[in-house]
Scaffold this motif. Structure first.
Motif, mmCIF file in Angstrom:
data_model
loop_
_atom_site.group_PDB
_atom_site.id
_atom_site.type_symbol
_atom_site.label_atom_id
_atom_site.label_comp_id
_atom_site.label_asym_id
_atom_site.label_seq_id
_atom_site.Cartn_x
_atom_site.Cartn_y
_atom_site.Cartn_z
ATOM 1 N N VAL A 124 0.824 -1.211 0.000
ATOM 2 C CA VAL A 124 0.000 0.000 0.000
ATOM 3 C C VAL A 124 0.853 1.253 0.000
ATOM 4 N N GLN A 125 2.112 1.111 -0.359
ATOM 5 C CA GLN A 125 3.065 2.218 -0.241
ATOM 6 C C GLN A 125 2.555 3.517 -0.849
ATOM 7 N N GLY A 126 2.106 3.442 -2.092
ATOM 8 C CA GLY A 126 1.672 4.650 -2.786
ATOM 9 C C GLY A 126 0.530 5.335 -2.066
ATOM 10 N N TYR A 127 -0.461 4.561 -1.715
ATOM 11 C CA TYR A 127 -1.635 5.108 -1.036
ATOM 12 C C TYR A 127 -1.248 5.717 0.316
ATOM 13 N N ALA A 128 -0.413 4.988 1.051
ATOM 14 C CA ALA A 128 -0.009 5.453 2.382
ATOM 15 C C ALA A 128 0.793 6.750 2.290
ATOM 16 N N LEU A 129 1.654 6.801 1.287
ATOM 17 C CA LEU A 129 2.458 8.010 1.085
ATOM 18 C C LEU A 129 1.553 9.212 0.791
ATOM 19 N N GLU A 130 0.524 8.949 0.007
ATOM 20 C CA GLU A 130 -0.425 10.019 -0.317
ATOM 21 C C GLU A 130 -1.110 10.545 0.937
ATOM 22 N N VAL A 131 -1.515 9.609 1.794
ATOM 23 C CA VAL A 131 -2.159 10.007 3.043
ATOM 24 C C VAL A 131 -1.204 10.852 3.885
ATOM 25 N N ALA A 132 0.049 10.417 3.940
ATOM 26 C CA ALA A 132 1.044 11.161 4.720
ATOM 27 C C ALA A 132 1.181 12.587 4.185
#
Length: 403
Positions: A329-337
């Motif tokens: 989920v790296q991409g999604y999590a990075l976006e949230v951050a």
RNA sequence: GAGGGUGUAGCUCAGCUGGUAGAGCGGGGGACUGUGGAUCCCCGUGUCGCGGGUUCAAGUCCCGUCACCCUCCCCA
């Protein structure tokens, strides 16, 4: 030997940096409200500047300066204090011609070749302020009130002591009287004071030796020798301090180690450390002595490390969000951050390896306020699991709605 | 510049009269690819500050040196 910093030159990190920044930030904020303008001064000046301002016979100049020659043979020095450089700049840029009076502050490292101890370094940091061109005691009161506010907003217990050393008119008579007094009591003085008596008799007053202190009790006091205008100045200052509700203690033995002081001198003494944390005073002749027009002036300097030592609790930083990606989920999590950061939050994106358990331990270790858990379920639903690390409560909320 | 103390793992420290290095905490890993703030298990060769000396042998004794801490001097 392993690589190591130079003796007396220290790194500031971890919790110390929080304390350091708090002292610095608090002083700056008070100074700003009093409309002091910042000046960034060079760390290196001609050694002569300090010899002429601080005084040739003082310890600072005689044995504590880092002096060296550059490639052209110029004799330079690492600044041991900030006033001399500020005065030099004041004169060099002819600030006296631009306004009726000028208020400046500076912050930065100072250098003194001394024996390191707790709260004493060879490179230490000061934040200081100077007022040029005001002879009225209202300026003295303002400066002391700045000192008081800094201590107060830091929650530090220190006593402000004040004294008046007189001026060109009245100091010589006092000096003479004191010398004569000391000569009659020579047998009661310590070795240092016997030699000090000639060179710098005022310093005998704040000797710590018991026998000297006893002797000095009966010594003539500076305040009894003040001329009319110095006396008026000092009395007015005290009135103003009272009006401003600034507590102070009059200490007739307070003198300062630098030659340039006249009239008002003051110190903030931390009794718990038995040391001075802020000090300053008036220096009405220095600008002229360094080649500028006659300009009354005064200032003070805060010892940042020393004040830091007194800072009990450190300010809590703004609550930390730790984004914990779980699975692919790296991409999604990075976006949230990023979203959180754009909202001004302090966010750590966890690179920590391991299961959720380890991740939460890590969050705990960082003292995070919230854990933003993002697994594949969350990504699929377009939500995150927000966990309050203190209460343990957690809920799924839409990625856009985290606050 | 003078006097005193200290210097062993990231941190705090133990190591008796010299015989070849330990504990707690922290950190890392792990029956757990989904839940922390005292669950369990496993993991320590570190120039014993550095240099030299005494000794068959030194963390342990001697000398020197460096750094830190404390007192004095002085100062923020």
């Amino acid at each position: 030997m392993a690589l190591q910093s130079v003796r007396g030159f220290h790194d500031i990190l971890g919790d110390d940096i929080l304390r350091f920044k708090k002292v610095s930030g608090t002083a700056r904020s008070v100074l700003k409200r009093h409309n002091f303008e910042e000046i960034v001064l060079p760390v290196v000046e001609y050694a002569e500047l300090f010899q002429r301002s601080i005084g040739e016979v003082t310890d600072i100049v005689q044995k504590e300066m880092f002096v060296f020659k550059d490639r052209k043979g110029r004799v330079l020095a690492l600044r041991p204090e900030g006033t001399a450089g500020t005065v030099r700049a004041f004169i060099q840029h002819k600030l006296y011609a631009k306004r009726p009076y000028t208020k400046l502050f500076y912050e930065g490292p100072m250098f003194r070749y001394e024996r390191p101890q707790a709260g004493r370094y060879r490179q230490f940091h000061q934040i200081g302020a100077e007022v040029f061109g005001v002879q009225e005691p209202t300026a003295d009161a303002e400066v002391i009130s700045v000192v008081y506010k800094i201590l107060n907003s830091l929650g530090i217990e220190a006593v402000i002591e004040i004294n008046s050393l007189g001026c060109k008119e009245c100091r010589p008579a006092y000096r003479q009287a004191l010398k004569e007094f000391l000569s009659t009591k020579e047998e009661n003085l310590c070795k240092d004071c016997v030699s000090r008596k000639e060179r710098n008799p005022l310093r005998v007053l704040d000797c710590k030796e018991k026998s000297c202190q006893m002797t000095v009790k009966d010594a003539p006091k500076t305040v009894d020798f003040l001329c009319d205008s110095c006396n008026e100045h000092f009395n007015k200052l005290k009135e103003l301090l009272t009006e401003l509700s600034i507590p102070y203690r009059e200490n007739s033995n307070l003198v300062r180690g630098l030659d340039y002081y006249t009239r008002t001198v003051f110190e903030a003494v931390a009794e718990s450390l038995d040391t001075t944390v802020i000090a300053g005073g008036r220096y009405d002749y220095l600008v002229e002595e360094l080649g500028g027009p006659p300009t009354p002036a005064l200032g003070f300097a805060v010892g940042i490390e020393r004040l830091s030592l007194l800072l009990k609790e450190i300010e809590e930083q703004e609550g930390l969000y730790i984004v914990i990606p779980f699975g692919n989920v790296q991409g999604y999590a990075l976006e949230v951050a990023e979203k959180l950061r754009n909202k001004g939050k302090r966010v750590e994106f966890s690179y920590r390896k391991g299961g959720l358990r380890k991740q939460l331990e890590f969050a705990d270790k960082l003292r995070a306020k919230f854990a933003v858990i993002i697994g594949e379920d969350e990504m699929r639903e377009g939500v995150v699991t927000l966990k309050d690390m203190e209460s343990g409560e957690q809920s799924k909320i839409k990625a856009d709605e985290i606050v």
